[in-house]
Design an enzyme around this catalytic site. Structure first.
Site, PDB file in Angstrom:
ATOM      1  N   HIS A 281      -8.372  47.278 -40.346  1.00  0.00           N
ATOM      2  CA  HIS A 281      -9.520  47.482 -41.229  1.00  0.00           C
ATOM      3  C   HIS A 281     -10.813  47.506 -40.409  1.00  0.00           C
ATOM      4  O   HIS A 281     -10.836  47.041 -39.268  1.00  0.00           O
ATOM      5  CB  HIS A 281      -9.589  46.372 -42.278  1.00  0.00           C
ATOM      6  CG  HIS A 281      -9.805  45.021 -41.665  1.00  0.00           C
ATOM      7  ND1 HIS A 281      -8.755  44.220 -41.245  1.00  0.00           N
ATOM      8  CD2 HIS A 281     -10.940  44.356 -41.344  1.00  0.00           C
ATOM      9  CE1 HIS A 281      -9.245  43.118 -40.716  1.00  0.00           C
ATOM     10  NE2 HIS A 281     -10.572  43.174 -40.756  1.00  0.00           N
TER      11      HIS A 281
ATOM     12  N   HIS B 153     -15.192  48.752 -35.631  1.00  0.00           N
ATOM     13  CA  HIS B 153     -13.970  48.784 -34.816  1.00  0.00           C
ATOM     14  C   HIS B 153     -12.782  48.336 -35.660  1.00  0.00           C
ATOM     15  O   HIS B 153     -12.956  47.770 -36.740  1.00  0.00           O
ATOM     16  CB  HIS B 153     -14.110  47.845 -33.606  1.00  0.00           C
ATOM     17  CG  HIS B 153     -14.143  46.403 -33.994  1.00  0.00           C
ATOM     18  ND1 HIS B 153     -15.275  45.784 -34.472  1.00  0.00           N
ATOM     19  CD2 HIS B 153     -13.160  45.459 -34.005  1.00  0.00           C
ATOM     20  CE1 HIS B 153     -14.996  44.521 -34.747  1.00  0.00           C
ATOM     21  NE2 HIS B 153     -13.721  44.294 -34.488  1.00  0.00           N
TER      22      HIS B 153
END
Length: 195
Positions: free
Chosen positions: A49, A132
């Site tokens: 995620h 990220h």
């Protein structure tokens, strides 16, 4: 006997999730690393995620307060077009894949999410957004593996995809000695996507 009492707090964050196709592309590129670095603690692909706001431990009864304003926010926000790209490390131990694409929209969405949370009187530690996916963690004392894997996938560029849903996520971090697992508390379609 297992304790069936629900916890009084829940560890919460708000995130975007890449679609399965994007995750599968990156997982294929990571295939050799999975085999070569079995001692690294690899995150489950289904848990990958992009965190927009990490709220930490919240009283369980405050979590429902987030649902209406986050649903409203999601409906108003356009869906950013993103891609997984490159790799790097945090603190020599945390391996990540970077995010490319509509980064201005992504930062604006994160700012709106954080403002929405604060408007509900929920305090959380403000951290700068560094988009990220966390892929793995090296074991303590292993200062080389994460960097070696990062170099191996530094040139990775995945296909672009629309971020379709805003996710309110809970985790079991700190509650058990096993791996961290995440679960959607709820997710809402972003504006401009089909529900």
């Amino acid at each position: 006997m297992k304790d069936l009492t629900p916890p009084s707090t829940v560890r919460v964050f708000i995130a975007l999730a890449p679609p399965d196709q994007a995750k599968e592309e990156l997982a294929a590129a990571l295939g050799p690393a999975y085999a070569s670095y079995p001692a690294m603690r690899w995150n489950r692909i289904e848990d990958w995620h992009i965190t927009l706001a990490f709220l930490g431990e919240l009283p369980a009864d405050t979590v429902p307060l987030l649902r209406p304003p986050l649903a409203e926010l999601a409906a108003k926000r356009p869906s950013p077009s993103l891609a997984l790209r490159g790799s790097g490390t945090f603190d020599d131990r945390v391996l990540w894949s970077g995010i490319d694409g509509d980064l201005t929209e992504l930062h604006e969405l994160a700012a709106d999410v954080r403002s929405t949370v604060r408007s509900r009187g929920i305090a959380f530690e403000e951290r700068p957004l560094r988009p990220h996916l966390t892929l793995a963690r090296a074991r303590r004392g292993d200062h080389a593996s994460a960097a070696e894997v990062a170099r191996g996938i530094a040139g990775f560029t995945g296909r672009r995809w629309p971020a379709e849903r805003l996710h309110l996520v809970g985790s079991n971090a700190g509650r058990s000695s096993g791996p961290i697992h995440y679960r959607d508390i709820e997710a809402w379609p972003l504006g401009g996507t089909e529900g």
